[in-house]
Design an enzyme around this catalytic site. Structure first.
Site, PDB file in Angstrom:
ATOM      1  N   ASP A 246      -1.513   0.335  -1.177  1.00 15.60           N
ATOM      2  CA  ASP A 246      -1.169   1.727  -1.457  1.00 15.60           C
ATOM      3  C   ASP A 246      -2.293   2.436  -2.197  1.00 15.60           C
ATOM      4  O   ASP A 246      -2.509   3.622  -2.019  1.00 15.60           O
ATOM      5  CB  ASP A 246       0.107   1.795  -2.286  1.00 15.60           C
ATOM      6  N   ALA A 256       0.029  -2.628  -4.298  1.00 15.26           N
ATOM      7  CA  ALA A 256       0.632  -2.824  -2.977  1.00 15.26           C
ATOM      8  C   ALA A 256       2.114  -3.128  -3.146  1.00 15.26           C
ATOM      9  O   ALA A 256       2.650  -3.134  -4.258  1.00 15.26           O
ATOM     10  CB  ALA A 256      -0.086  -3.956  -2.236  1.00 15.26           C
TER      11      ALA A 256
END
Length: 358
Positions: A246, A256
């Site tokens: 992310d 993430a």
């Protein structure tokens, strides 16, 4: 490999048609395929916040299209549209706190807006920019697939077992995915004997989305409980853990899907290699370390309920949906600009100075 991936394209979750953003509702997959039509910015922001669309790259793409929808409405309202549009930038920016791609896409749209010439069609220019962001992500997926494939080939032999977590596939991007693009490419090269996919609770992105995508492509896939990952690493000959991201901080720390951190720790214990695959738009040099990344915490109902039915007692819930994997647990970060092995501040900075390689 590029041609093979293009020929095998089967899944997409984002479509821009006739000035309307169409989103495949990922909350209903794989049992139901339902497309939602978003014709205004509020609908796009709601779709991002409610997980209709998810995945850092996909969120950024949707935000760009959402801004086009916002601009169309503000221009129709007339005078004062510039100030009003700032409200739409803010609305989209607040839809999800962690994905760096969201803010990257909004910044790119803002920069293009500031460069529009008086003789240009403002709405047409901004729509073209959103489409370019979408197309660019698709091209980045293809490049990352090749780079990641080279890493898998270089460090291990054929017929490998891979493990992935979350959904970093076509549904979370503008094209073929990040981590799943690498896995797809390796499978096409005959290098994959088995892919193990963690369920990825509480939204089950792994079992509902990733496993479905791979099965559609004919890749050998098995779903495992999140808690079984360590056992698999010990007993199933896994060679690589391959995940998306992310947000990536300036020092190479990676935010993430929750559970990624413990996979990295366990992978290091078992001597497995750990690969993060993400476009350079996921890297935020303004965030020195993972400690500076805003981590999303979602509502308690996601842990207390199943399809709206409460299955636990009324107890306190803490529901973080993102964690941070320190750079020293990561063997390689793969982007469309190139590959960083054993990431650190200097290597990440050097990477971001490069031009895109696709």
């Amino acid at each position: 490999m590029r041609e093979q991936l293009l020929a095998a394209e089967t899944v997409t979750g984002i479509a821009w048609r006739d000035g309307v953003l169409h989103l495949l509702d990922q909350r209903l997959l794989p049992l139901e395929q339902h497309w939602l039509a978003c014709s205004d910015v509020a609908q796009v922001a709601e779709a991002i916040g409610d997980m209709v669309v998810r995945g850092a790259s996909a969120i950024g793409i949707c935000a760009a299209y959402g801004l086009v929808l916002a601009l169309r409405r503000r221009l129709a309202e007339g005078e004062g549209w510039e100030e009003a549009l700032e409200e739409d930038f803010l609305l989209l920016g607040e839809a999800r706190p962690t994905p760096a791609n969201l803010f990257w896409a909004l910044n790119r749209m803002r920069e293009r807006l500031q460069r529009v010439r008086p003789d240009e069609d403002l709405l047409a220019v901004m729509e073209a920019e959103a489409v370019a962001i979408h197309d660019s992500d698709r091209e980045a997926n293809l490049t990352m697939a090749q780079f990641g494939l080279e890493q898998v080939r270089k460090h291990q032999g054929s017929e490998q077992a891979l493990l992935t977590h979350g959904n970093a596939g076509a549904l979370g991007s503008g094209g073929f995915g990040t981590a799943l693009a690498v896995i797809r490419a390796a499978a096409m090269e005959g290098m994959v004997e088995q892919v193990y996919v963690c369920e990825t609770r509480p939204w089950l992105q792994g079992s509902r989305l990733t496993a479905w995508e791979l099965a559609v492509d004919g890749v050998p896939v098995a779903v495992v409980a999140d808690a079984a990952a360590g056992h698999l690493m010990k007993t199933k000959g896994i060679t690589w853990v391959v995940v998306g991201a992310d947000c990536i901080a300036a020092n190479g720390d990676v935010a993430a899907k929750i559970g990624t951190y413990q996979l990295a720790v366990t992978a290091m214990h078992h001597g497995l290699r750990f690969m993060v695959v993400a476009p350079s738009s996921s890297i935020d040099l303004n965030l020195p370390t993972g400690e500076d990344i805003p981590l999303e915490v979602r509502g308690e109902e996601e842990l207390l309920e199943v399809e709206g039915i409460q299955v636990t007692a009324d107890i306190e819930v803490y529901n973080p949906v993102v964690d941070v994997t320190p750079a020293d647990l990561i063997d390689v970060i793969v982007t469309e600009k190139g590959v960083v092995e054993r990431p650190d501040v200097a290597k990440i900075a050097q990477l971001m100075c490069r031009k895109r390689l696709h």
